[in-house]
Design a protein around this motif. Structure first.
Motif, PDB file in Angstrom:
ATOM      1  N   LEU A  49      17.193 -50.130   4.165  1.00  0.00           N
ATOM      2  CA  LEU A  49      16.061 -51.109   4.670  1.00  0.00           C
ATOM      3  C   LEU A  49      15.386 -50.819   6.395  1.00  0.00           C
ATOM      4  O   LEU A  49      14.865 -51.393   6.448  1.00  0.00           O
ATOM      5  N   ALA A  50      16.934 -50.764   6.972  1.00  0.00           N
ATOM      6  CA  ALA A  50      16.082 -50.902   8.841  1.00  0.00           C
ATOM      7  C   ALA A  50      15.656 -49.661   9.333  1.00  0.00           C
ATOM      8  O   ALA A  50      14.861 -49.613   9.928  1.00  0.00           O
ATOM      9  N   ASN A  51      15.839 -48.828   8.536  1.00  0.00           N
ATOM     10  CA  ASN A  51      15.165 -47.191   8.628  1.00  0.00           C
ATOM     11  C   ASN A  51      14.055 -47.129   8.104  1.00  0.00           C
ATOM     12  O   ASN A  51      13.186 -45.731   7.839  1.00  0.00           O
ATOM     13  N   GLY A  52      13.128 -47.555   7.360  1.00  0.00           N
ATOM     14  CA  GLY A  52      13.267 -47.401   5.920  1.00  0.00           C
ATOM     15  C   GLY A  52      11.259 -47.673   6.645  1.00  0.00           C
ATOM     16  O   GLY A  52      11.238 -47.952   7.561  1.00  0.00           O
ATOM     17  N   PRO A  53      10.274 -47.637   5.264  1.00  0.00           N
ATOM     18  CA  PRO A  53      10.426 -48.004   3.867  1.00  0.00           C
ATOM     19  C   PRO A  53      10.529 -46.463   2.771  1.00  0.00           C
ATOM     20  O   PRO A  53      11.453 -46.681   2.379  1.00  0.00           O
ATOM     21  N   ASN A  54      10.209 -45.385   3.955  1.00  0.00           N
ATOM     22  CA  ASN A  54       9.956 -44.034   3.054  1.00  0.00           C
ATOM     23  C   ASN A  54      11.108 -43.484   3.260  1.00  0.00           C
ATOM     24  O   ASN A  54      11.692 -43.639   4.312  1.00  0.00           O
ATOM     25  N   LEU A 106       8.316 -34.929  11.402  1.00  0.00           N
ATOM     26  CA  LEU A 106       7.176 -35.381  11.220  1.00  0.00           C
ATOM     27  C   LEU A 106       6.756 -36.431  11.368  1.00  0.00           C
ATOM     28  O   LEU A 106       8.044 -37.310  11.004  1.00  0.00           O
ATOM     29  N   VAL A 107       6.030 -37.264  12.164  1.00  0.00           N
ATOM     30  CA  VAL A 107       5.712 -38.774  12.449  1.00  0.00           C
ATOM     31  C   VAL A 107       5.097 -39.150  11.566  1.00  0.00           C
ATOM     32  O   VAL A 107       3.460 -39.287  11.459  1.00  0.00           O
ATOM     33  N   GLN A 108       5.487 -40.656  10.963  1.00  0.00           N
ATOM     34  CA  GLN A 108       4.159 -41.320  10.244  1.00  0.00           C
ATOM     35  C   GLN A 108       3.927 -42.496  11.677  1.00  0.00           C
ATOM     36  O   GLN A 108       5.092 -43.092  11.205  1.00  0.00           O
ATOM     37  N   ALA A 109       2.668 -42.420  11.079  1.00  0.00           N
ATOM     38  CA  ALA A 109       1.867 -43.791  11.658  1.00  0.00           C
ATOM     39  C   ALA A 109       2.264 -45.017  11.824  1.00  0.00           C
ATOM     40  O   ALA A 109       1.877 -45.275  10.877  1.00  0.00           O
ATOM     41  N   ALA A 110       2.931 -45.690  13.195  1.00  0.00           N
ATOM     42  CA  ALA A 110       2.535 -47.705  11.653  1.00  0.00           C
ATOM     43  C   ALA A 110       1.196 -47.834  11.592  1.00  0.00           C
ATOM     44  O   ALA A 110       0.540 -47.292  12.266  1.00  0.00           O
ATOM     45  N   GLN A 117       7.712 -44.502  11.194  1.00  0.00           N
ATOM     46  CA  GLN A 117       9.031 -43.855  10.963  1.00  0.00           C
ATOM     47  C   GLN A 117       8.661 -42.009  11.734  1.00  0.00           C
ATOM     48  O   GLN A 117       8.117 -41.677  11.431  1.00  0.00           O
ATOM     49  N   SER A 118      10.597 -41.431  10.865  1.00  0.00           N
ATOM     50  CA  SER A 118      10.558 -39.997  11.993  1.00  0.00           C
ATOM     51  C   SER A 118      11.002 -39.331  10.820  1.00  0.00           C
ATOM     52  O   SER A 118      12.147 -40.310  10.812  1.00  0.00           O
TER      53      SER A 118
END
Length: 244
Positions: A49-54, A106-110, A117-118
């Motif tokens: 949960l602290a590093n998610g959600p994906n 791979l960076v998922q933007a906020a 997330q990375s």
């Protein structure tokens, strides 16, 4: 002096070549931050949960498709390239994610759906037969459940147990497979408690577990909900205690 200067310039040039970013977004990317947090040996779902959600992305720019897994559901979206190498992934009008490659990540933007997330490429080449989400799951199982576990209380006392990355169990006569609860319905049913599924010959039950470093306690899951309610699982009697 000239030789020293030439060597210095060569080092700069080589260093510049070595620092070039790999901008290819294709392939499988896993949430290594979540795995590293879980590998410390504490509460699994808190780490996720602290590093998610994906937890995993699979990107295929040739097919213009990208798929994410959050440990419970899969989302498949259509890729549209954007300026600066970014990829816009549209999930059929429901929401959009923006992906980009920065160095080896791979960076998922906020956005309004969640934080940035990375993700990184897995160390081993993924087996093409593994379904979406499975590459992260196997890496997590290796980090969190891997190694030799000795039964110090419960059935098969004294045996060495192995929890394998593909979900198989070796060393306990009454079990042959396991699955950690990562998210979704099983998480809703166990609430604050970590849970896992244990089975033999495709027949099994949910259990609550507690991980404290090198100790793993597996307990009966007691349902405190009514017959017409969603199960509400709480820790019951201890079935096994294992020491790594």
């Amino acid at each position: 002096m000239r030789n020293a200067l030439a060597l210095s310039l060569l080092a700069v040039l080589l260093g510049g070549c070595a620092s070039h970013e790999n901008l290819d977004p294709n392939g499988v990317w896993i949430n290594q931050n979540a795995i590293d947090a879980a590998a410390k040996g504490g509460n699994l779902r808190q780490a996720l949960l602290a590093n998610g959600p994906n937890l995993e992305w699979q990107v295929n720019t040739k097919a213009a498709q990208a798929t994410f897994s959050n440990g419970f559901e899969l989302g498949e979206g259509k890729i549209t390239p954007k300026e600066g190498g970014q990829l816009s992934v549209d999930f059929y009008g429901n929401f959009t994610e923006t992906l980009s490659v920065k160095g080896d990540q791979l960076v998922q933007a906020a956005n309004e759906n969640g934080p940035a997330q990375s993700f990184v490429k897995p160390q081993a080449t993924p087996n093409p037969q593994v379904p979406p989400g499975g590459v992260f799951e196997q890496a997590l199982y290796t980090a969190y459940m891997g190694g030799d576990w000795k039964v110090i209380e419960g059935p098969n006392l004294g045996s060495i147990v192995h929890f394998l990355p593909d979900g198989r169990i070796e060393g306990v006569d009454s079990l042959d497979r396991y699955a950690l609860c990562l998210a979704g319905d099983c998480a809703a049913m166990s609430g604050e408690f970590d849970s896992l599924w244990l089975e033999k010959n495709k027949q099994g039950n949910a259990f609550i577990f507690r991980r404290d470093g090198s100790r793993l306690e597996i307990l009966e899951a007691v349902n405190q909900a009514g017959a017409d309610e969603m199960p509400d699982l709480h820790p019951g009697a201890r079935r096994w205690l294992l020491q790594k």
